[in-house]
Design an enzyme around this catalytic site. Structure first.
Site, PDB file in Angstrom:
ATOM      1  CE1 TYR A  72      -4.301   1.904   0.705  1.00 13.34           C
ATOM      2  CE2 TYR A  72      -2.705   3.233   1.468  1.00 13.34           C
ATOM      3  CZ  TYR A  72      -3.920   2.990   0.891  1.00 13.34           C
ATOM      4  OH  TYR A  72      -4.823   4.136   0.940  1.00 13.34           O
ATOM      5  CG  PHE A 124      -7.337  16.013 -24.929  1.00  4.44           C
ATOM      6  CD1 PHE A 124      -7.587  15.514 -26.166  1.00  4.44           C
ATOM      7  CD2 PHE A 124      -7.958  15.271 -23.899  1.00  4.44           C
ATOM      8  CE1 PHE A 124      -8.221  14.346 -26.514  1.00  4.44           C
ATOM      9  CE2 PHE A 124      -8.654  13.923 -24.355  1.00  4.44           C
ATOM     10  CZ  PHE A 124      -8.639  13.476 -25.519  1.00  4.44           C
ATOM     11  CG  ASP A 125     -12.123  15.784 -25.359  1.00  5.98           C
ATOM     12  OD1 ASP A 125     -10.748  15.311 -25.149  1.00  5.98           O
ATOM     13  OD2 ASP A 125     -12.889  14.952 -25.536  1.00  5.98           O
ATOM     14  CG  ASP A 215      -2.118  17.314 -21.817  1.00  8.33           C
ATOM     15  OD1 ASP A 215      -1.576  16.068 -21.568  1.00  8.33           O
ATOM     16  OD2 ASP A 215      -3.110  17.508 -22.326  1.00  8.33           O
ATOM     17  CB  ALA A 217      -0.840  12.459 -23.460  1.00 12.16           C
ATOM     18  CE  LYS A 258      -3.849   9.623 -24.787  1.00 10.94           C
ATOM     19  NZ  LYS A 258      -4.671   9.792 -23.598  1.00 10.94           N
ATOM     20  CG  HIS A 450     -16.795  13.076 -28.216  1.00 16.71           C
ATOM     21  ND1 HIS A 450     -15.627  12.563 -28.826  1.00 16.71           N
ATOM     22  CD2 HIS A 450     -16.313  13.084 -27.001  1.00 16.71           C
ATOM     23  CE1 HIS A 450     -14.637  12.403 -28.045  1.00 16.71           C
ATOM     24  NE2 HIS A 450     -15.133  12.826 -26.878  1.00 16.71           N
TER      25      HIS A 450
HETATM   26  N1  F0G Z   1      -4.127  14.823 -22.741  1.00 18.31           N
HETATM   27  C1  F0G Z   1      -4.138  14.848 -24.003  1.00 18.31           C
HETATM   28  C2  F0G Z   1      -3.321  15.327 -25.127  1.00 18.31           C
HETATM   29  C3  F0G Z   1      -4.871  13.398 -24.417  1.00 18.31           C
HETATM   30  O1  F0G Z   1      -4.653  13.198 -25.564  1.00 18.31           O
HETATM   31  C4  F0G Z   1      -5.459  12.829 -23.508  1.00 18.31           C
HETATM   32  C5  F0G Z   1      -6.214  11.603 -23.971  1.00 18.31           C
HETATM   33  C6  F0G Z   1      -5.588  13.028 -22.258  1.00 18.31           C
HETATM   34  C7  F0G Z   1      -4.947  14.213 -21.952  1.00 18.31           C
HETATM   35  C8  F0G Z   1      -6.488  12.425 -21.099  1.00 18.31           C
HETATM   36  O2  F0G Z   1      -5.899  11.334 -20.732  1.00 18.31           O
HETATM   37  O3  F0G Z   1      -7.439   9.405 -21.444  1.00 18.31           O
HETATM   38  O4  F0G Z   1      -5.629   8.874 -19.753  1.00 18.31           O
HETATM   39  O5  F0G Z   1      -7.668  10.427 -19.348  1.00 18.31           O
HETATM   40  N2  F0G Z   1      -6.465  11.352 -25.114  1.00 18.31           N
HETATM   41  C9  F0G Z   1      -7.259  10.060 -25.681  1.00 18.31           C
HETATM   42  C10 F0G Z   1      -7.199  10.352 -27.077  1.00 18.31           C
HETATM   43  C11 F0G Z   1      -8.423   9.927 -24.929  1.00 18.31           C
HETATM   44  O6  F0G Z   1      -7.959   9.367 -27.844  1.00 18.31           O
HETATM   45  O7  F0G Z   1      -6.498  11.098 -27.711  1.00 18.31           O
HETATM   46  P1  F0G Z   1      -6.435  10.113 -20.380  1.00 18.31           P
END
Ligand code: F0G
Length: 458
Positions: A72, A124-125, A215, A217, A258, A450
């Protein structure tokens, strides 16, 4: 002859794929309300919905799973992960989270409050969602060149420094909790940010006393583009570039799904101990104790190894060559695609592809549906559906680009699969003039619609 690129790995385990007939796909799609997220994976042949969590782990990563430490607190796997992240990024403070958006949720709980403005490059969304959920707003400062898919620019993820300067002037630094730089920038087409631009953002942030958060990823893909496109970095290793990139930030959020090449996971990494301490409280509340935060020990062990593999030139060269191979096939067929090609995906410019579908009828979604019907290939709309409605006016927000994203999972598909995808799109391109109508919405959620939207054919 020059030898062609070939994958620097071979396949040890295989997973079946599911071919289907057009009639079957028509029925499934109707049941799914023309939302490809509602399809079952067995209804999909080649799945290019996302490169997130869909990669293939190496034998070393699978081995690492077996030696994960599930304690833990104070897990050895956490120590392993922390060491790799600190070595790569220079950040001494690490908080694991279960995925990228969880990292955003935790960090923004400390940093973002009502009325704030968060500038960045086409957030990102989920990032935008977490900002708007806190009644703050995201301000897009991407360079204008990014919106022109016909224009070549090596770094279409770059921020326009004068736009950024303007935001600070208009809103005042008190309302700006941070600048978010997404590397690579998913929303403009997997486009990289140059080191020069990262330095300029740092410089501006320093002048105003603002923190910079990456950010991250797809940070390794960003480093690959810096190495291959930016003058002065040709002879730097990927890891040297990664280290320099992160030296220009105060912290990062990461979706490990990613460039971590794992199926689930994320983390926050920070420079400041004070911020780390504040953030830790929220991590414990939302994610889990600070040495696991939503991840199993074994998953942290696999992630540590994945981050090492993803930051080798050999891996990145093969990965990005595969993506670009698909891009070349489409370009040769004169299909309008975002150029230069991005890191993780090829983005088809749906507005230039389906010129007879009105914007109100969701052009990129219409193309996504056509592609699935034609071939069983699942791609994703990066357009008006994704852009949601304006939180105040509730009007549809029409983004500058209406794109269909073909995201390529890491180490999963072969060149034959890329050929299949290209031919499917070419077939649709040949009959594009006959496609004149799209879809209307029957149901939508108030935010991030979406994923669950239900559509009807017009
Ligand atoms: N930031 C970026 C640039 C992303 O592309 C994503 C996720 C996230 C943050 C969020 O990360 O999914 O681990 O919570 N992108 C995926 C995509 C969902 O299909 O591009 P997450």
């Amino acid at each position: 002859m020059n030898l062609p690129y070939a994958e620097p790995y071979k396949i040890k385990m295989v997973e079946p794929m599911y071919p289907s007939t057009r009639a079957e796909r028509e029925a499934w799609l109707k049941e799914a309300h023309y939302n490809l997220f509602n399809l079952k994976s067995q209804q999909v042949f080649i799945d290019l919905l996302t490169d997130s969590g869909t990669g293939a782990m190496s034998q070393e990563q699978w081995s690492a799973l077996m030696s994960g430490d599930e304690s833990y607190a104070g897990s050895r796997s956490f120590e392993q992960l922390k060491k790799v992240i600190t070595t790569l990024t220079g950040f001494p403070y690490i908080l694991p989270t279960h995925q990228g958006r969880a990292a955003e949720n935790v960090l923004f709980s400390v940093m973002v409050k009502e009325g704030d403005v968060v500038p960045g490059n086409a957030h990102f969304d989920t990032t935008k969602g977490h900002i708007e959920f806190r009644k703050a707003s995201a301000y897009d400062c991407t360079i204008d060149e990014a919106a022109d898919t016909t224009l070549y620019h090596s770094f279409k993820g770059n921020l326009d420094i004068s736009k950024l300067e303007n935001v600070v002037e208009i809103y005042g630094k008190e309302r700006i909790p941070m600048i978010i730089v997404t590397v690579t920038c998913n929303s403009t087409g997997g486009q990289p940010v140059s080191m020069e631009n990262l330095k300029a953002v740092r410089n501006l942030a320093d002048r105003h006393g603002l923190p910079v958060i990456f950010d991250s990823a797809r940070f390794a893909e960003n480093a690959y583009f810096i190495k291959t496109r930016e003058k002065g970095y040709e002879n730097h290793s990927i890891r040297e570039i990664v280290k320099e990139m992160f030296s220009l930030a105060d912290g990062m959020t990461m979706s490990s799904k990613k460039d971590g090449i794992v199926n689930m996971g994320g983390f926050i990494a920070l420079k400041s101990q004070a911020l780390y301490r504040e953030t830790s409280t929220f991590n414990i509340m939302f994610e889990g104790y600070i040495t696991y935060g939503g991840m199993s020990g074994r998953d942290m062990a696999a992630l540590a190894r994945g981050l090492e593999e993803a930051t080798t030139f050999e891996f990145l060269e093969s990965r990005i060559s595969q993506v670009h191979y698909l891009g070349e096939l489409l370009r040769e067929a004169e299909i309008p695609v975002q150029e230069p090609f991005g890191g993780h995906a090829i983005f088809v410019d749906a507005t230039r592809f389906l010129t007879n579908v009105p914007r109100e009828e969701f052009i990129a979604q219409t193309l996504a549906v056509e592609l699935y019907l034609e071939s069983g290939v699942r791609a994703v709309e990066i357009g008006t559906l994704l852009a949601d409605r304006d939180p105040e006016t509730r009007e549809n927000r029409y983004p500058r680009l209406e794109l269909l994203r073909l995201a390529i999972p890491r180490r999963v598909y072969t060149r034959n699969h890329m050929d299949y995808v290209a031919i499917a799109l070419i077939n649709i391109f040949q009959r594009r003039k006959q496609i004149t109508s799209g879809y209307k919405i029957n149901y939508e959620a108030p935010i991030m619609r979406h994923f669950t939207v239900e559509l009807e054919k017009i």
